[in-house]
Design a protein around this motif. Structure first.
Motif, PDB file in Angstrom:
ATOM      1  N   ALA A 130       0.852  -1.188   0.000  1.00 43.58           N
ATOM      2  CA  ALA A 130       0.000   0.000   0.000  1.00 43.58           C
ATOM      3  C   ALA A 130       0.888   1.239   0.000  1.00 43.58           C
ATOM      4  O   ALA A 130       1.716   1.419   0.891  1.00 43.58           O
ATOM      5  N   ALA A 131       0.708   2.068  -1.014  1.00 43.30           N
ATOM      6  CA  ALA A 131       1.531   3.276  -1.161  1.00 43.30           C
ATOM      7  C   ALA A 131       0.707   4.513  -0.843  1.00 43.30           C
ATOM      8  O   ALA A 131      -0.375   4.711  -1.405  1.00 43.30           O
TER       9      ALA A 131
ATOM     10  N   CYS B  64       3.397  -0.984  -6.785  1.00 43.54           N
ATOM     11  CA  CYS B  64       2.557  -1.092  -5.596  1.00 43.54           C
ATOM     12  C   CYS B  64       1.177  -1.610  -5.979  1.00 43.54           C
ATOM     13  O   CYS B  64       0.761  -1.519  -7.133  1.00 43.54           O
ATOM     14  N   ASP B  65       0.465  -2.147  -5.005  1.00 46.15           N
ATOM     15  CA  ASP B  65      -0.836  -2.762  -5.278  1.00 46.15           C
ATOM     16  C   ASP B  65      -2.002  -1.792  -5.151  1.00 46.15           C
ATOM     17  O   ASP B  65      -3.003  -1.910  -5.852  1.00 46.15           O
ATOM     18  N   VAL B  66      -1.881  -0.844  -4.239  1.00 47.00           N
ATOM     19  CA  VAL B  66      -2.976   0.087  -4.001  1.00 47.00           C
ATOM     20  C   VAL B  66      -2.418   1.380  -3.419  1.00 47.00           C
ATOM     21  O   VAL B  66      -1.400   1.377  -2.731  1.00 47.00           O
TER      22      VAL B  66
ATOM     23  N   ALA C  78      -7.079   6.123   4.070  1.00 48.57           N
ATOM     24  CA  ALA C  78      -6.169   5.018   4.385  1.00 48.57           C
ATOM     25  C   ALA C  78      -6.810   3.938   5.247  1.00 48.57           C
ATOM     26  O   ALA C  78      -6.657   2.743   4.971  1.00 48.57           O
ATOM     27  N   VAL C  79      -7.528   4.325   6.284  1.00 46.94           N
ATOM     28  CA  VAL C  79      -8.127   3.340   7.182  1.00 46.94           C
ATOM     29  C   VAL C  79      -9.131   2.470   6.427  1.00 46.94           C
ATOM     30  O   VAL C  79      -9.106   1.238   6.521  1.00 46.94           O
ATOM     31  N   LYS C  80      -9.983   3.099   5.662  1.00 47.81           N
ATOM     32  CA  LYS C  80     -10.992   2.340   4.913  1.00 47.81           C
ATOM     33  C   LYS C  80     -10.350   1.431   3.877  1.00 47.81           C
ATOM     34  O   LYS C  80     -10.750   0.272   3.712  1.00 47.81           O
TER      35      LYS C  80
ATOM     36  N   LEU D  60      -8.971  -4.166   2.061  1.00 50.28           N
ATOM     37  CA  LEU D  60      -8.101  -5.057   1.296  1.00 50.28           C
ATOM     38  C   LEU D  60      -8.365  -6.514   1.667  1.00 50.28           C
ATOM     39  O   LEU D  60      -8.581  -6.842   2.826  1.00 50.28           O
ATOM     40  N   GLU D  61      -8.328  -7.383   0.651  1.00 47.81           N
ATOM     41  CA  GLU D  61      -8.494  -8.810   0.912  1.00 47.81           C
ATOM     42  C   GLU D  61      -7.300  -9.361   1.693  1.00 47.81           C
ATOM     43  O   GLU D  61      -7.452 -10.263   2.508  1.00 47.81           O
TER      44      GLU D  61
END
Length: 307
Positions: free
Chosen positions: A111-112, A124-126, A133-135, A140-141
């Protein structure tokens, strides 16, 4: 154009003639905010740019912000108001660094923070923003997440999403890290009744003492809705001035005199004029492959935000 007002009027005239949309990050000076079409945080501005009718976007901010605008509006011309305006945090890791970390932490989703370069986003993936950020991490799976680059933001997220295994890597905003727990103690002694509002890029020992922790936009929204009249502001000190202009019956104090982003302060009103007039700034050009790969990282964030 021998006055600020005169220069502002000339910029307003030129941007209409040249079909330019001016985007100003909230950390810019008040005279720049006054001539902007949109004011906000980095991701919010890139979304506004994608929907704007103008074909040229002028970003008054730093490089990674202009890159994000270009990624989401690849067919538009994107200008950065000052070519030297970078972001130390955005440049803390290289693509090779992240590839090495992925080998060290196999199976972890990367996560970036949006405050990263376009090139870094390609591996990066997301993406996440300080407000989402919290949500995003919660949605994320993957149970295991490698969070880069801001350890303070990452620690704040980890405290709220304990069900995830979040691995932090040394990094963060050098400006927000200038604020210390001693600053909180000192300022609360001077203004004991003031609400403490801080950005999650601040150190955990500062954030845990706050009445509110959130993005720059979130801080400004809190002030708008609050019945309190005094506030200690724990983010870039330009926000103190903007809040003073917006809410004249309330009082705002910087939490630390050291929370000043020199990169954001590089852009002046004259720089905006020169850029819009074609004699300054820099056009942002990114390879198609970089934009396509980096866009996937941002689109994943947008997908998870809608859930």
């Amino acid at each position: 154009m021998d006055t600020i007002k005169g220069l502002q009027e000339e910029i307003r005239k030129l941007k209409k003639e040249k079909d330019v949309c001016i985007l100003a990050h909230a950390y810019q000076s008040q005279d720049i905010l006054e001539i902007a079409d949109y004011v906000g945080d980095s991701y919010g501005l890139s979304v506004k740019a994608a929907d704007a009718a103008q074909r040229t976007m002028l970003m008054c901010g730093v490089r990674f912000m202009a890159e994000t605008v270009k990624i989401l509006s690849p067919h538009k011309t994107v200008l950065l108001s000052h070519a030297m305006a970078g972001c130390p945090m955005a440049e803390q890791f290289s693509v090779d660094d992240i590839r090495a970390l992925k080998e060290q932490y196999p199976g972890y989703a990367v996560a970036a923070y949006i405050n990263t370069t376009a090139e870094l986003k390609t591996v990066c993936d997301v993406c996440v923003t300080s407000s989402s950020a919290v949500k995003i991490i919660r949605s994320l799976e993957n149970k295991q997440v490698l969070f880069i680059p801001d350890c303070s933001l990452g620690a704040w997220v980890a405290a709220q999403v304990p069900e995830k295994e979040i691995q932090l890597v040394q990094g963060g905003c050098p400006v927000h890290r200038n604020i210390t727990a001693a600053d909180v103690k000192a300022m609360r002694n001077i203004h004991p009744g003031a609400k403490l509002l801080v950005h999650p890029e601040c150190l955990p020992e500062v954030a845990k003492q706050a009445d509110y922790v959130g993005s720059t936009t979130g801080i400004m929204d809190y002030v708008k809705e609050s019945e309190a009249v005094e506030f200690l502001i724990g983010t870039e000190n330009s926000i103190v001035q903007h809040l003073q202009f917006a809410y004249k019956k309330k009082r705002f104090y910087p939490l630390s005199a050291a929370c000043i982003c020199s990169d954001m302060r590089l852009t002046t009103l004259v720089d905006v004029y020169d850029c819009i007039n074609g004699t300054g700034g820099e056009q942002i050009v990114l390879p198609d492959a970089v934009m396509d790969q980096a866009r996937g990282c941002i689109q994943k964030m947008m997908e998870l935000e809608r859930k």
